[in-house]
Design a protein around this motif. Structure first.
Motif, PDB file in Angstrom:
ATOM      1  N   LEU A 240     -12.121  15.973  -2.105  1.00  0.00           N
ATOM      2  CA  LEU A 240     -11.021  17.014  -2.722  1.00  0.00           C
ATOM      3  C   LEU A 240     -10.021  16.403  -3.663  1.00  0.00           C
ATOM      4  O   LEU A 240      -9.591  17.057  -4.976  1.00  0.00           O
ATOM      5  N   GLY A 241      -9.457  15.188  -3.362  1.00  0.00           N
ATOM      6  CA  GLY A 241      -8.783  14.564  -4.236  1.00  0.00           C
ATOM      7  C   GLY A 241      -9.159  14.090  -5.704  1.00  0.00           C
ATOM      8  O   GLY A 241      -8.580  14.152  -6.661  1.00  0.00           O
ATOM      9  N   ALA A 242     -10.746  13.591  -5.494  1.00  0.00           N
ATOM     10  CA  ALA A 242     -11.211  13.530  -6.868  1.00  0.00           C
ATOM     11  C   ALA A 242     -11.528  14.751  -7.621  1.00  0.00           C
ATOM     12  O   ALA A 242     -11.381  14.443  -8.783  1.00  0.00           O
ATOM     13  N   TYR A 243     -11.762  15.728  -6.886  1.00  0.00           N
ATOM     14  CA  TYR A 243     -11.854  16.922  -8.000  1.00  0.00           C
ATOM     15  C   TYR A 243     -10.631  17.331  -8.358  1.00  0.00           C
ATOM     16  O   TYR A 243     -10.521  18.080  -9.689  1.00  0.00           O
ATOM     17  N   GLY A 244      -9.507  17.309  -7.613  1.00  0.00           N
ATOM     18  CA  GLY A 244      -8.172  17.671  -8.202  1.00  0.00           C
ATOM     19  C   GLY A 244      -7.829  16.624  -9.414  1.00  0.00           C
ATOM     20  O   GLY A 244      -7.171  17.248 -10.570  1.00  0.00           O
ATOM     21  N   GLU A 245      -8.162  15.345  -9.487  1.00  0.00           N
ATOM     22  CA  GLU A 245      -7.839  14.575 -10.450  1.00  0.00           C
ATOM     23  C   GLU A 245      -8.821  15.131 -12.008  1.00  0.00           C
ATOM     24  O   GLU A 245      -8.226  15.139 -13.037  1.00  0.00           O
ATOM     25  N   HIS A 246      -9.994  15.588 -11.513  1.00  0.00           N
ATOM     26  CA  HIS A 246     -10.820  16.178 -12.471  1.00  0.00           C
ATOM     27  C   HIS A 246     -10.504  17.598 -13.318  1.00  0.00           C
ATOM     28  O   HIS A 246     -10.656  17.709 -14.404  1.00  0.00           O
ATOM     29  N   THR A 247      -9.899  18.008 -12.378  1.00  0.00           N
ATOM     30  CA  THR A 247      -9.205  19.658 -12.701  1.00  0.00           C
ATOM     31  C   THR A 247      -7.874  19.504 -13.396  1.00  0.00           C
ATOM     32  O   THR A 247      -7.142  20.385 -13.856  1.00  0.00           O
ATOM     33  N   GLY A 248      -7.159  18.628 -12.717  1.00  0.00           N
ATOM     34  CA  GLY A 248      -5.550  18.449 -13.026  1.00  0.00           C
ATOM     35  C   GLY A 248      -4.683  19.256 -12.241  1.00  0.00           C
ATOM     36  O   GLY A 248      -3.791  19.820 -12.392  1.00  0.00           O
ATOM     37  N   SER A 249      -5.392  19.747 -10.973  1.00  0.00           N
ATOM     38  CA  SER A 249      -4.781  20.429 -10.172  1.00  0.00           C
ATOM     39  C   SER A 249      -4.903  19.966  -8.614  1.00  0.00           C
ATOM     40  O   SER A 249      -5.701  19.256  -8.518  1.00  0.00           O
ATOM     41  N   ILE A 250      -4.019  20.422  -7.745  1.00  0.00           N
ATOM     42  CA  ILE A 250      -4.091  19.789  -6.337  1.00  0.00           C
ATOM     43  C   ILE A 250      -5.231  20.704  -5.496  1.00  0.00           C
ATOM     44  O   ILE A 250      -5.087  21.999  -5.771  1.00  0.00           O
ATOM     45  N   VAL A 251      -6.028  20.175  -5.086  1.00  0.00           N
ATOM     46  CA  VAL A 251      -7.062  20.798  -4.201  1.00  0.00           C
ATOM     47  C   VAL A 251      -6.885  20.343  -2.584  1.00  0.00           C
ATOM     48  O   VAL A 251      -7.363  19.120  -2.494  1.00  0.00           O
ATOM     49  N   ASN A 310     -13.625   1.362 -14.529  1.00  0.00           N
ATOM     50  CA  ASN A 310     -12.740   2.333 -15.169  1.00  0.00           C
ATOM     51  C   ASN A 310     -13.627   3.523 -15.039  1.00  0.00           C
ATOM     52  O   ASN A 310     -14.540   3.478 -15.674  1.00  0.00           O
ATOM     53  N   HIS A 311     -12.776   4.578 -14.548  1.00  0.00           N
ATOM     54  CA  HIS A 311     -13.524   5.994 -14.589  1.00  0.00           C
ATOM     55  C   HIS A 311     -12.582   6.961 -15.002  1.00  0.00           C
ATOM     56  O   HIS A 311     -11.245   6.901 -14.848  1.00  0.00           O
ATOM     57  N   ALA A 312     -13.010   7.999 -15.666  1.00  0.00           N
ATOM     58  CA  ALA A 312     -11.985   9.150 -16.399  1.00  0.00           C
ATOM     59  C   ALA A 312     -11.149   9.536 -15.191  1.00  0.00           C
ATOM     60  O   ALA A 312     -10.018   9.777 -15.394  1.00  0.00           O
ATOM     61  N   ASP A 313     -11.832   9.778 -14.195  1.00  0.00           N
ATOM     62  CA  ASP A 313     -11.299  10.499 -12.796  1.00  0.00           C
ATOM     63  C   ASP A 313     -11.961  10.250 -11.544  1.00  0.00           C
ATOM     64  O   ASP A 313     -13.227   9.788 -11.926  1.00  0.00           O
ATOM     65  N   GLY A 314     -11.663  10.865 -10.426  1.00  0.00           N
ATOM     66  CA  GLY A 314     -12.139  10.589  -9.342  1.00  0.00           C
ATOM     67  C   GLY A 314     -13.663  11.164  -9.239  1.00  0.00           C
ATOM     68  O   GLY A 314     -14.841  10.537  -8.681  1.00  0.00           O
ATOM     69  N   TYR A 315     -13.789  12.387  -9.778  1.00  0.00           N
ATOM     70  CA  TYR A 315     -15.204  12.942 -10.039  1.00  0.00           C
ATOM     71  C   TYR A 315     -16.198  12.121 -10.460  1.00  0.00           C
ATOM     72  O   TYR A 315     -17.314  12.018 -10.119  1.00  0.00           O
ATOM     73  N   GLU A 316     -15.481  11.800 -11.760  1.00  0.00           N
ATOM     74  CA  GLU A 316     -16.559  10.798 -12.508  1.00  0.00           C
ATOM     75  C   GLU A 316     -16.818   9.644 -11.713  1.00  0.00           C
ATOM     76  O   GLU A 316     -17.916   9.044 -11.994  1.00  0.00           O
ATOM     77  N   LYS A 317     -16.082   9.124 -10.933  1.00  0.00           N
ATOM     78  CA  LYS A 317     -16.156   7.810 -10.216  1.00  0.00           C
ATOM     79  C   LYS A 317     -17.321   8.139  -8.890  1.00  0.00           C
ATOM     80  O   LYS A 317     -18.358   7.163  -8.915  1.00  0.00           O
ATOM     81  N   THR A 360     -10.640   8.304  -5.214  1.00  0.00           N
ATOM     82  CA  THR A 360      -9.596   8.572  -6.049  1.00  0.00           C
ATOM     83  C   THR A 360      -9.197   7.427  -6.794  1.00  0.00           C
ATOM     84  O   THR A 360      -9.501   6.370  -6.338  1.00  0.00           O
ATOM     85  N   ARG A 361      -8.540   7.633  -7.892  1.00  0.00           N
ATOM     86  CA  ARG A 361      -8.178   6.576  -8.648  1.00  0.00           C
ATOM     87  C   ARG A 361      -7.043   5.712  -8.046  1.00  0.00           C
ATOM     88  O   ARG A 361      -6.832   4.597  -7.999  1.00  0.00           O
TER      89      ARG A 361
END
Length: 362
Positions: A240-251, A310-317, A360-361
């Protein structure tokens, strides 16, 4: 005139294609046939393994006795903490080139009589002769007739037993010992066949390691419950933290996932986690301890560089790491023959559940 080899009759060719396993290992030898090739020491080791893995509900301890002074005990299964002074069973191992005959074991009857009479141990609850070729007809008949067995042992005592029980003294059948023999429960004696042992052993996690032949069929995995279970909370929180990094919102809860792609990804990751959990249970029951943990270590070692990049965000990771796991070449682990891509994704989340990977990053 020179003979032509082509005119010599060729042996018939195999009717089926030869597999890689056959080329590497030769034909599979049935377990009962393999047991015939064992040394006496290897046979005892197998019987000890069988008792330990196949009879856990029956015994609190299993112990192997070997060497001089074993008092006629090879493998003992103890039902309580009193061990030899309590309730116990003896498995007397014999590895001969023939089925057991009475003459092979008269002294073994004498030993259990003498040492229990002398107070070295309590008479066992059960006493089994265990031999790869089993008990022959004559011995089997005696084992089925306790009164006849007692009578024959007494008749053979002076010739086959008296001087063979210990290396330090003869053991004549005097009046007091004879009274003990007369009262002794000869129904405790029986025999186990190799077929019985192999059938029991087949259900243990060490069977394939000893005999080969491939792993049993793997059962279908459980489907994830609708609500996230406590056992998966750690990796789910990270996802959920990785998705939050990807969308720019807290999940903070799966219900907050509004992007269809992420909702579908979350569903697949939970399915993969439960798939890997089913593999963990399958490994516990089918392969030696440590095999599944070794697979986790292999996958961790194969993805850690991708994880640390290095990854753009947690989801990409997450996507990069699980792809690296699926792309890995693993050939040595015994479980690799029954794993699938979902297992590898799920193992990544098992590693995240143990904080060996982080999604998460931060």
């Amino acid at each position: 005139m020179t003979a032509s080899w082509k005119n010599i009759n060729k042996p018939s060719s195999p009717t089926t294609a030869v597999t890689a396993a056959q080329v590497a290992n030769g034909p599979v030898i049935p377990p009962q046939q393999r047991l015939l090739t064992y040394s006496p020491d290897e046979w005892e080791g197998f019987v000890e393994e069988w008792a330990y893995y196949c009879l856990p509900a029956k015994y609190k301890y299993v112990q192997r006795f070997s060497g001089a002074g074993d008092m006629g005990i090879d493998i003992a299964g103890f039902a309580d903490d009193k061990r030899l002074k309590g309730v116990w069973d003896n498995y007397q191992c014999k590895h001969y080139d023939h089925a057991l005959r009475p003459g092979d074991v008269w002294v073994e009857f004498g030993k259990v009589i003498w040492y229990s009479y002398s107070g070295e141990y309590a008479a066992p609850r059960h006493y089994y002769f265990v031999a790869p070729r089993g008990a022959g007809t004559s011995l089997s008949r005696l084992l089925a007739n306790a009164a006849k067995l007692r009578e024959e042992l007494i008749a053979n005592w002076d010739k086959h037993v008296k001087d063979e029980i210990t290396g330090t003294q003869a053991v004549p059948l005097d009046a007091t010992l004879r009274a003990y023999v007369d009262a002794f429960d000869f129904s405790i004696f029986d025999a186990k066949t190799a077929l019985q042992l192999v059938d029991d052993h087949r259900a243990t996690p060490v069977h394939t390691a000893r005999f080969g032949g491939g792993l049993p069929a793997r059962p279908a995995s459980e489907k994830p419950p609708q609500e996230v279970a406590a056992t998966e909370s750690r990796y789910v929180t990270q996802l959920l933290g990785a998705y939050g990094e990807h969308t720019g919102s807290i999940v903070t809860h799966p219900s907050a996932l509004s992007v269809p792609k992420l909702k579908d990804h979350f569903r697949r990751q939970r399915e993969a986690f439960y798939e890997a959990e089913s593999l963990r249970v399958f490994a516990r029951d089918s392969v030696p301890p440590g095999t599944f943990e070794s697979l986790l270590d292999d996958i961790h070692g194969g993805v850690i560089d991708t994880h640390d990049a290095n990854h753009a965000d947690g989801y990409e990771k997450v996507c990069a790491v699980t792809k690296a796991a699926r792309d890995m070449q693993i050939t040595a682990n015994a479980l690799i023959t029954c794993t699938n891509p979902k297992d590898r994704d799920g193992i990544c989340h098992q590693l995240a559940n143990e904080d060996r990977l982080r999604w998460t990053r931060s």
